[in-house]
Design a protein around this motif. Structure first.
Motif, PDB file in Angstrom:
ATOM      1  N   GLY A   6      37.615  47.991  23.884  1.00  0.00           N
ATOM      2  CA  GLY A   6      38.558  49.056  24.212  1.00  0.00           C
ATOM      3  C   GLY A   6      38.050  50.436  23.821  1.00  0.00           C
ATOM      4  O   GLY A   6      38.168  51.390  24.588  1.00  0.00           O
ATOM      5  N   PHE A   7      37.470  50.537  22.628  1.00  0.00           N
ATOM      6  CA  PHE A   7      36.952  51.830  22.178  1.00  0.00           C
ATOM      7  C   PHE A   7      35.803  52.293  23.065  1.00  0.00           C
ATOM      8  O   PHE A   7      35.732  53.457  23.445  1.00  0.00           O
ATOM      9  CB  PHE A   7      36.498  51.766  20.716  1.00  0.00           C
ATOM     10  CG  PHE A   7      35.932  53.063  20.223  1.00  0.00           C
ATOM     11  CD1 PHE A   7      36.772  54.109  19.879  1.00  0.00           C
ATOM     12  CD2 PHE A   7      34.566  53.251  20.140  1.00  0.00           C
ATOM     13  CE1 PHE A   7      36.258  55.318  19.450  1.00  0.00           C
ATOM     14  CE2 PHE A   7      34.042  54.457  19.713  1.00  0.00           C
ATOM     15  CZ  PHE A   7      34.896  55.493  19.363  1.00  0.00           C
ATOM     16  N   ASN A   8      34.890  51.388  23.386  1.00  0.00           N
ATOM     17  CA  ASN A   8      33.739  51.755  24.218  1.00  0.00           C
ATOM     18  C   ASN A   8      34.168  52.162  25.624  1.00  0.00           C
ATOM     19  O   ASN A   8      33.647  53.129  26.180  1.00  0.00           O
ATOM     20  CB  ASN A   8      32.721  50.622  24.256  1.00  0.00           C
ATOM     21  CG  ASN A   8      31.956  50.518  22.967  1.00  0.00           C
ATOM     22  OD1 ASN A   8      31.204  51.413  22.616  1.00  0.00           O
ATOM     23  ND2 ASN A   8      32.169  49.438  22.234  1.00  0.00           N
ATOM     24  N   LEU A   9      35.127  51.456  26.188  1.00  0.00           N
ATOM     25  CA  LEU A   9      35.620  51.837  27.510  1.00  0.00           C
ATOM     26  C   LEU A   9      36.377  53.167  27.442  1.00  0.00           C
ATOM     27  O   LEU A   9      36.277  53.986  28.360  1.00  0.00           O
ATOM     28  CB  LEU A   9      36.489  50.735  28.099  1.00  0.00           C
ATOM     29  CG  LEU A   9      35.747  49.437  28.443  1.00  0.00           C
ATOM     30  CD1 LEU A   9      36.718  48.360  28.916  1.00  0.00           C
ATOM     31  CD2 LEU A   9      34.645  49.676  29.465  1.00  0.00           C
ATOM     32  N   PHE A  10      37.104  53.393  26.347  1.00  0.00           N
ATOM     33  CA  PHE A  10      37.776  54.674  26.161  1.00  0.00           C
ATOM     34  C   PHE A  10      36.751  55.812  26.093  1.00  0.00           C
ATOM     35  O   PHE A  10      36.932  56.863  26.717  1.00  0.00           O
ATOM     36  CB  PHE A  10      38.634  54.657  24.884  1.00  0.00           C
ATOM     37  CG  PHE A  10      39.167  56.008  24.507  1.00  0.00           C
ATOM     38  CD1 PHE A  10      40.215  56.577  25.221  1.00  0.00           C
ATOM     39  CD2 PHE A  10      38.598  56.723  23.462  1.00  0.00           C
ATOM     40  CE1 PHE A  10      40.694  57.844  24.889  1.00  0.00           C
ATOM     41  CE2 PHE A  10      39.073  57.977  23.116  1.00  0.00           C
ATOM     42  CZ  PHE A  10      40.122  58.544  23.835  1.00  0.00           C
ATOM     43  N   ILE A  53      28.441  50.369  29.674  1.00  0.00           N
ATOM     44  CA  ILE A  53      27.705  49.100  29.640  1.00  0.00           C
ATOM     45  C   ILE A  53      28.086  48.304  28.397  1.00  0.00           C
ATOM     46  O   ILE A  53      28.331  47.098  28.463  1.00  0.00           O
ATOM     47  CB  ILE A  53      26.184  49.345  29.707  1.00  0.00           C
ATOM     48  CG1 ILE A  53      25.797  49.880  31.086  1.00  0.00           C
ATOM     49  CG2 ILE A  53      25.411  48.073  29.386  1.00  0.00           C
ATOM     50  CD1 ILE A  53      24.359  50.349  31.186  1.00  0.00           C
ATOM     51  N   ARG A  54      28.170  48.980  27.268  1.00  0.00           N
ATOM     52  CA  ARG A  54      28.528  48.305  26.023  1.00  0.00           C
ATOM     53  C   ARG A  54      29.961  47.756  26.103  1.00  0.00           C
ATOM     54  O   ARG A  54      30.232  46.660  25.622  1.00  0.00           O
ATOM     55  CB  ARG A  54      28.385  49.271  24.859  1.00  0.00           C
ATOM     56  CG  ARG A  54      28.583  48.641  23.520  1.00  0.00           C
ATOM     57  CD  ARG A  54      28.326  49.664  22.435  1.00  0.00           C
ATOM     58  NE  ARG A  54      28.506  49.061  21.140  1.00  0.00           N
ATOM     59  CZ  ARG A  54      27.960  49.517  20.045  1.00  0.00           C
ATOM     60  NH1 ARG A  54      27.197  50.589  20.087  1.00  0.00           N
ATOM     61  NH2 ARG A  54      28.177  48.929  18.897  1.00  0.00           N
ATOM     62  N   GLY A  55      30.866  48.520  26.722  1.00  0.00           N
ATOM     63  CA  GLY A  55      32.237  48.053  26.861  1.00  0.00           C
ATOM     64  C   GLY A  55      32.348  46.862  27.791  1.00  0.00           C
ATOM     65  O   GLY A  55      33.122  45.934  27.537  1.00  0.00           O
ATOM     66  N   ILE A  56      31.592  46.864  28.868  1.00  0.00           N
ATOM     67  CA  ILE A  56      31.629  45.740  29.811  1.00  0.00           C
ATOM     68  C   ILE A  56      30.973  44.509  29.199  1.00  0.00           C
ATOM     69  O   ILE A  56      31.506  43.405  29.261  1.00  0.00           O
ATOM     70  CB  ILE A  56      30.956  46.129  31.149  1.00  0.00           C
ATOM     71  CG1 ILE A  56      31.809  47.174  31.876  1.00  0.00           C
ATOM     72  CG2 ILE A  56      30.732  44.906  32.021  1.00  0.00           C
ATOM     73  CD1 ILE A  56      31.127  47.804  33.069  1.00  0.00           C
TER      74      ILE A  56
END
Length: 170
Positions: A6-10, A53-56
């Motif tokens: 969630g944080f990475n996608l944010f 990429i990290r969030g996915i």
């Protein structure tokens, strides 16, 4: 928390919003970006790509990918910070020391090899020294520099957490 999906996608969304804001100022407010502004956009884009990429991917704790993404994000943030720092430096030069305006970026790209384009842009010109927008007394390049420094600090923190000794002193 700073390594969660969630944080990475944010943070990828934050980078997206920074780019949308830059294009808003360019196309709605008619503020043409200088070459350093364009390079900063590229830096924000790369930071956003690593967060996305990290969030996915969402690597598990202990995975070799967590520090890899942090290192790539750190490199992108440092390079973007260098460009932003140069821009802030140019904006704070005394008026007599500001370099003369140079050719547009599209002209440089057509006429020079990539390495010369990069060195010419990083040298800066008078166009980059203009402060055409500020919020709370802070120019746009300074806000972007604050962003890059924050992201770099976050990546360093993630790397520290990954590589710190597992034995607790206390």
């Amino acid at each position: 928390m700073f390594e969660s999906r969630g944080f990475n996608l944010f943070m990828a969304f934050v980078c997206y919003q920074l780019l949308v804001t830059a294009y808003y100022f360019q196309y709605v407010e008619n503020m043409e970006p200088c070459p350093l502004c364009i390079f900063q956009r590229i830096g924000v884009l790369f930071v956003g790509i690593w967060f996305l990429i990290r969030g996915i991917h969402n690597p598990l704790a202990g995975s070799k990918w967590r520090p890899t993404y942090s290192i790539l994000g750190l490199i992108s943030a440092i390079l973007g910070g260098i460009v932003s720092g140069k821009h802030v430096y140019l904006q704070n030069l005394p008026e007599g020391e500001v370099p003369a305006c140079g050719p547009a970026l599209d002209y440089l790209v057509e006429m020079l090899p990539v390495t010369e384009v990069i060195s010419t842009v990083l040298a800066g010109d008078g166009e980059c020294a203009k402060v055409s927008w500020s919020f709370m007394g802070i120019s746009m390049p300074m806000w972007v520099l604050i962003f890059f420094v924050s992201v770099a600090g976050l990546m360093i923190w993630n790397l520290y957490r990954h590589y710190r000794p597992s034995k607790h002193i206390f």
